[in-house]
Design a protein around this motif. Structure first.
Motif, mmCIF file in Angstrom:
data_model
loop_
_atom_site.group_PDB
_atom_site.id
_atom_site.type_symbol
_atom_site.label_atom_id
_atom_site.label_comp_id
_atom_site.label_asym_id
_atom_site.label_seq_id
_atom_site.Cartn_x
_atom_site.Cartn_y
_atom_site.Cartn_z
ATOM 1 N N GLN A 437 0.802 -0.881 -0.021
ATOM 2 C CA GLN A 437 0.083 0.170 0.040
ATOM 3 C C GLN A 437 0.761 1.094 -0.125
ATOM 4 O OE1 GLN A 437 -2.585 -0.325 3.452
ATOM 5 N NE2 GLN A 437 -3.859 -1.646 2.244
ATOM 6 N N ALA A 438 0.749 2.135 -0.971
ATOM 7 C CA ALA A 438 1.478 3.152 -1.088
ATOM 8 C C ALA A 438 0.823 4.516 -1.373
ATOM 9 C CB ALA A 438 2.378 3.066 -2.121
ATOM 10 N N LEU A 470 -1.758 3.907 -4.185
ATOM 11 C CA LEU A 470 -1.638 2.659 -4.844
ATOM 12 C C LEU A 470 -1.727 1.523 -3.972
ATOM 13 C CD1 LEU A 470 1.139 3.620 -7.495
ATOM 14 C CD2 LEU A 470 -1.134 3.474 -8.042
ATOM 15 N N VAL A 471 -2.184 0.139 -4.540
ATOM 16 C CA VAL A 471 -2.092 -1.040 -3.764
ATOM 17 C C VAL A 471 -1.809 -2.127 -4.681
ATOM 18 C CG1 VAL A 471 -3.927 -0.296 -1.909
ATOM 19 C CG2 VAL A 471 -4.598 -1.625 -4.154
ATOM 20 N N LEU A 484 -0.987 -3.534 -10.009
ATOM 21 C CA LEU A 484 -1.188 -2.320 -9.356
ATOM 22 C C LEU A 484 -2.847 -1.738 -9.523
ATOM 23 C CD1 LEU A 484 1.855 0.043 -10.398
ATOM 24 C CD2 LEU A 484 1.100 -0.623 -8.042
ATOM 25 N N ASP A 485 -3.404 -1.188 -8.451
ATOM 26 C CA ASP A 485 -4.750 -0.662 -8.681
ATOM 27 C C ASP A 485 -4.753 0.582 -7.627
ATOM 28 O OD1 ASP A 485 -6.107 -2.889 -10.073
ATOM 29 O OD2 ASP A 485 -6.302 -3.938 -7.794
ATOM 30 N N GLY A 486 -5.386 1.653 -8.040
ATOM 31 C CA GLY A 486 -5.481 2.831 -7.477
ATOM 32 C C GLY A 486 -5.639 3.937 -8.328
ATOM 33 N N ALA A 537 -5.675 -0.251 -12.615
ATOM 34 C CA ALA A 537 -6.257 -1.525 -12.736
ATOM 35 C C ALA A 537 -5.720 -2.696 -13.365
ATOM 36 C CB ALA A 537 -7.861 -1.480 -13.469
ATOM 37 N N LYS A 538 -5.292 -3.368 -12.502
ATOM 38 C CA LYS A 538 -4.296 -4.486 -12.774
ATOM 39 C C LYS A 538 -3.254 -4.129 -13.762
ATOM 40 C CE LYS A 538 -6.838 -7.889 -10.720
ATOM 41 N NZ LYS A 538 -6.359 -8.425 -9.556
ATOM 42 N N GLY A 539 -2.550 -3.196 -13.201
ATOM 43 C CA GLY A 539 -1.113 -2.825 -13.737
ATOM 44 C C GLY A 539 -1.482 -1.873 -15.143
#
Length: 640
Positions: A437-438, A470-471, A484-486, A537-539
């Motif tokens: 988590q960022a 981002l997560v 990556l999602d966020g 969404a999914k990178g």
């Protein structure tokens, strides 16, 4: 005759000169006779000799002595007792010594009175087993009575004047054990001397020993061992010099309510990681932790330590501050506050595999989490200059916190690229990879310098402000990037877009649309404001509401950024402002795409639109279609 008389006279000393020499010989002989007479009861009886030595050792130390080996009394060159295959034990079982031989050197005066009193002893090849939780000296021994006497009493003063002596260990071995500490510590090749003449006198230890195959020279001085045994504090000086560790400690040592040292410590080692791992405390930080030097005021207990006034150097970094260590449960805790003028994180990052592999893609190697150890962390660090990879942050205040399998890195504030930056990233380390988590924010940064350092793109200028949340989760860097999602938001003020002159292109697009392609890469496009959003969404990040504008130009753009595949697919349209178009004419626009991998982006203008605007090229293009030749652009009139 004269010469002969002279020779004879010169070879014969006067009678008065012979007398002292004769007296000396007679006194020596008498002394030997006296010693022989005094030692007669033991010289011819092994049992008597062993019994007398055992009595002496029992009186001083409380240890029981057992031996079935040969026992002799030797007069010359120095009176001593020699006993083979001897063992010593204390009643509680906390100490047992099995020695190949004992040599006990006796005092002369008690010997003439018919008593054996050992002044010093040598133990050959002693094998010692020591329980550090026990008390090996019974109360009816010299050491036991000194330990049990109340401080500052007549009993203590009397006990402190009892005689002890010195003992030398030759080629010894010791195994130290404690109930709450595992495994046992083994010390080999012990060649040391303990000189402790009286309970109230200082004790001095000198010599060398071997630990884990490494020989260390050891010197220690304890000012008041008797006071230490009574629970009082005693001044202590300790030095250890070995290839892997140089240690010096000066201060006070106390035994009540538990063993504790307070004083100054100085240490140096080529690898602090190796030293602490051998002691059972792996460092919960990455990096070699080499070329280590430290000096501090310390309070050290069996399972905790506080280091204040700390000056610390390792891996080319220098720190000042305070550290605390506590060995609680399965996860010890390291906490503290440190400050440094310059901090390079490169040594800490060197143990991790690179983010990208040799093929230019994200690294697919799985994370190796075991290198981080199991200790908990709570470190607060301030750095005037912090170098992170090729990024530099000034006035950085950050923290490193770890609890169980959760690691948090937080930058409370700092200055970077002439702007302000802060952020936080948390890693949950589990059996199926790492959860991340960022969140971060940057404001007023130099976009040109940042984009060049981050991506090698020198075409962007301006004042950058942005936020990101981002997560992700994955077992490798590649999986983290592909999951990556966020979201993120980027804004740039008062900037320039290098490598393309959109305003010139829009001015020339109606006059010579195809010719502008030759010069569009020359110059820059200045703008007052640029902004866009990213939805991950999914990178894959979708570019949302992308805009760039100045008084005579508006640019809209969208598309996607494939983080997992490290690619960009951007589509843009540039339009002149309404006032820039001639009366009655359509507002000119110019369309282009930027597509490809991050390392090899391609600028592709909308050739179709340019041909449609070209009066000369459009008929040729139409004729080409009529002749049946394939074309990459549609017919302007039919749209096919």
């Amino acid at each position: 005759m004269v010469e002969s008389a002279t020779v004879v006279s010169g070879s014969s000393p006067p009678p008065r000169k012979r007398l002292p020499r004769i007296l000396f010989l007679l006194m020596g002989a008498a002394l030997l006779v006296a010693i022989a007479a005094a030692t007669a009861p033991w010289a011819f009886s092994n049992a008597a000799l062993r019994g007398e030595v055992a009595l002496q050792i029992r009186r001083m130390t409380g240890l029981a002595t057992l031996s079935q080996g040969r026992a002799v009394f030797v007069v010359l060159p120095q009176p001593h007792v020699s006993i083979d295959d001897v063992s010593f034990t204390d009643p509680s079982g906390a100490l047992r010594i099995d020695a190949r031989y004992l040599k006990g050197y006796v005092r002369l005066a008690p010997l003439f009175a018919g008593r054996i009193e050992i002044a010093s002893a040598i133990l050959g090849q002693p094998d010692m087993r020591i329980d550090l939780d026990g008390r090996p000296m019974p109360p009816d021994s010299v050491i036991g009575r000194a330990a049990d006497a109340l401080p500052a009493t007549a009993e203590a003063a009397s006990a402190d004047e009892e005689r002890l002596g010195a003992v030398t260990l030759v080629d010894g071995r010791a195994r130290l054990s404690r109930k709450q500490v595992s495994p046992d510590v083994t010390i080999d090749a012990i060649n040391m001397t303990l000189d402790w003449r009286k309970p109230g006198a200082a004790a001095i230890v000198t010599g060398q020993a071997q630990i884990d195959g490494e020989t260390a020279a050891i010197a220690a001085w304890i000012a008041s061992p008797a006071g230490l045994l009574r629970g009082q504090q005693s001044p202590l000086s300790l030095k250890i010099d070995a290839p892997s560790l140089s240690l010096a400690a000066e201060g006070g040592l106390a035994s009540m309510p538990e063993w504790q040292f307070s004083g100054n410590i100085r240490a140096a080692t080529p690898s602090a990681r190796a030293i602490l791992e051998r002691a059972g405390y792996p460092i919960p930080l990455p990096g070699p932790i080499g070329d280590f030097e430290a000096s501090c005021d310390a309070t050290v207990l069996a399972r905790s330590a506080v280091l204040s006034g700390l000056h610390l150097k390792f891996d080319g970094n220098e720190f000042e501050g305070t550290l605390a260590f506590q060995a609680r449960g399965p996860a010890p805790v390291l906490s503290g506050t440190l400050a440094t003028n310059r901090l390079s994180l490169r040594p800490f990052l060197s143990v991790f595999p690179p983010a990208a592999g040799r093929d230019g893609q994200w690294n697919r190697d799985p994370f190796e989490l075991s290198e981080l150890g199991s200790a908990d962390l709570d470190l607060r660090i301030s750095a005037a200059h912090m170098l992170f990879s090729h990024y530099e942050i000034e006035d950085a205040a950050f923290s490193v916190m770890r609890n169980s399998r959760r690691l948090e890195l937080a930058l409370a504030g700092g200055k970077a690229y002439q702007g302000a930056i802060k952020g936080r990233v948390t890693f949950d380390m589990g059996g199926n990879g790492v959860g991340m988590q960022a969140a971060g924010a940057i404001s007023g940064a130099d976009f040109a310098a940042l984009s060049f350092d981050a991506f090698g793109w020198p075409q962007f200028y301006g004042s950058l402000t942005g936020t990101a949340n981002l997560v992700s989760r994955g077992a490798s860097m590649s999986e983290l990037m592909r999951n990556l999602d966020g979201s993120a938001q980027i804004d740039v003020a008062q900037g320039q877009l290098g490598g393309i002159d959109l305003e010139s292109a829009l001015h020339r697009i109606d006059k010579s649309p195809l010719a502008l392609l030759a010069g569009i890469h020359r110059g820059r496009t200045a703008f007052d404001r640029a902004s866009f959003g990213l939805r991950f969404a999914k990178g894959v990040a979708s570019i949302e509401e992308g805009e760039l504008e100045n008084p005579s130009l508006w640019l809209g753009f969208g598309g996607s950024v494939d983080i997992g595949e490290r690619g960009l697919d951007l589509h843009a349209i540039a339009k002149a402002s309404a006032g820039a178009a001639a009366p009655g004419k359509e507002v000119p626009d110019f369309r282009f795409d930027i597509i490809g991998s991050w390392d090899d982006l391609a600028f592709t203008p909308d050739v179709h639109g340019l041909i449609r605007r070209s009066g000369a090229a459009a008929p040729l293009f139409s004729q080409q279609r009529d002749m049946g030749k394939p074309s990459l652009v549609p017919n302007v009139e039919t749209g096919q």
